[in-house]
Scaffold this active site. Sequence first.
Site, PDB file in Angstrom:
ATOM      1  N   ILE A 148       0.851  -1.206   0.000  1.00 51.31           N
ATOM      2  CA  ILE A 148       0.000   0.000   0.000  1.00 51.31           C
ATOM      3  C   ILE A 148       0.885   1.255   0.000  1.00 51.31           C
ATOM      4  CG2 ILE A 148      -1.774   1.301   1.258  1.00 51.31           C
ATOM      5  CD1 ILE A 148      -2.748  -1.419   2.407  1.00 51.31           C
TER       6      ILE A 148
ATOM      7  N   ILE B 113      -4.239   5.558   7.756  1.00 49.71           N
ATOM      8  CA  ILE B 113      -5.099   4.594   7.052  1.00 49.71           C
ATOM      9  C   ILE B 113      -4.769   3.167   7.501  1.00 49.71           C
ATOM     10  CG2 ILE B 113      -5.558   6.003   5.005  1.00 49.71           C
ATOM     11  CD1 ILE B 113      -3.352   4.378   3.562  1.00 49.71           C
ATOM     12  N   SER B 114      -4.064   3.037   8.629  1.00 48.41           N
ATOM     13  CA  SER B 114      -3.680   1.683   9.056  1.00 48.41           C
ATOM     14  C   SER B 114      -4.665   1.146  10.097  1.00 48.41           C
ATOM     15  CB  SER B 114      -2.237   1.670   9.563  1.00 48.41           C
ATOM     16  OG  SER B 114      -2.111   2.390  10.757  1.00 48.41           O
ATOM     17  N   ARG B 115      -4.416   1.404  11.342  1.00 56.17           N
ATOM     18  CA  ARG B 115      -5.345   1.047  12.405  1.00 56.17           C
ATOM     19  C   ARG B 115      -5.316   2.166  13.437  1.00 56.17           C
ATOM     20  NH1 ARG B 115      -6.988  -1.934   9.229  1.00 56.17           N
ATOM     21  NH2 ARG B 115      -7.207  -4.197   9.302  1.00 56.17           N
TER      22      ARG B 115
ATOM     23  N   ASP C  11      -8.844   7.511   8.503  1.00 54.95           N
ATOM     24  CA  ASP C  11      -9.816   6.530   8.005  1.00 54.95           C
ATOM     25  C   ASP C  11     -10.071   5.470   9.077  1.00 54.95           C
ATOM     26  OD1 ASP C  11     -11.539   5.473   6.006  1.00 54.95           O
ATOM     27  OD2 ASP C  11     -10.072   3.906   5.594  1.00 54.95           O
TER      28      ASP C  11
ATOM     29  N   GLU D 268     -13.884   1.883  16.486  1.00 55.37           N
ATOM     30  CA  GLU D 268     -14.634   2.288  15.294  1.00 55.37           C
ATOM     31  C   GLU D 268     -16.068   1.814  15.440  1.00 55.37           C
ATOM     32  OE1 GLU D 268     -12.656   0.741  11.821  1.00 55.37           O
ATOM     33  OE2 GLU D 268     -10.873   1.914  12.246  1.00 55.37           O
TER      34      GLU D 268
ATOM     35  N   HIS E  32     -13.565   3.954   7.940  1.00 58.11           N
ATOM     36  CA  HIS E  32     -12.739   2.836   7.464  1.00 58.11           C
ATOM     37  C   HIS E  32     -13.148   2.454   6.030  1.00 58.11           C
ATOM     38  CE1 HIS E  32     -10.070  -0.630   9.050  1.00 58.11           C
ATOM     39  NE2 HIS E  32      -9.888  -0.448   7.766  1.00 58.11           N
TER      40      HIS E  32
ATOM     41  N   GLY F 225     -11.090   2.441   3.589  1.00 55.91           N
ATOM     42  CA  GLY F 225      -9.897   1.812   3.035  1.00 55.91           C
ATOM     43  C   GLY F 225     -10.031   1.126   1.689  1.00 55.91           C
TER      44      GLY F 225
END
Length: 329
Positions: free
Chosen positions: A163, A243-245, A269, A274, A293, A295
């Site tokens: 990514i 954009i990972s966790r 994101d 969440e 999220h 993604g």
Amino acid sequence: MKHLKINLVTKFMVKLGKHGILHGHVAFLKKHFYLITMKEFLEDRKRMSKKVQAIYLWWHKPVIDQELLQSLPNLKVIANSGVGMDHLDLKLVASFGVKMANAPRAVSSSTADTGMALLLASARRLVEGYHIAMSSGMEYSEADFLGVEVTGATLGIIGMGSIGYKIALRAKAFEMNILYHNRTRRKEQEEQAVGTTYCEKIDGLLQRADFVMVVVSLTPQTHKLIGKREMELMKPTATLINISRGAVVDQEALVTALQTGVIRAAALDVTHPEPLPRDHTLLKLKNVIITPHLGIKTDKATYMITEEAVENILAALNGLPIPSEVLPS
Ligand SMILES: O=C(O)C(=O)CO
């Protein structure tokens, strides 16, 4: 000869079936396997348990725990529908002799697009602008919504897997200077092809970047990787994109950094948890964009992850090398 597996798409089917997206997935899976949905499995667990050879984990469901693993004596492989494996206890699964796989090829472009979309939206204050433009009669002047220029700015990518690499390719088209940090350095030819500069230490990247994009997997080593100290190393004009966790960033430290001008803005994101509780301070800050999220979520990527899962499962069941095998670290 078809193989048997649990197919865990029931929840998704209800949500997306009417748009016709999931029918394609199911038809494709049925070409290769006998499918058992989680619901069917639970209704007749005793009989089904012996038949299950593979699990396709759809959006992290169901929870794979000791009890489930013990009840599936013929389970050979768990294929995940995304790249992040933090929802699985990899060591526990491996201790049952079960292989694991993810889907990095399928998700890299769509997730990189999400990262770039957040970067651009935050830089140019698109969400604030959207709300103003959509509220009729709202006055605004040219001096409002002054953003920051993306062209020529420095992007620091933390995590240069598939990514991160795709993000670098996109950033190059925006004429950005690209720094990256990764546990292992990418080959020099790749660095030259994309025009990236390796930072062995994360600190150097944080100090120089105008945009910091976090793309690492969540592991015990990356939990709260970006904390107070790291944010204080960033420029006050810099933007953090995650954009990972969510748990890779210390969220309390982020709130303070955004409130006190330690950094300019954040575009997320992913959050922890969440979704965030309604009264969470992050939801009240003007210099934050949060998306749910998004993604990998495109029509093409969701289909490709099913294709990649099928490839991984077939390899595992036939005793062949698994293309996207994930080993416990
Ligand atoms: O692939 C994954 O695990 C993702 O969460 C992408 O957003």
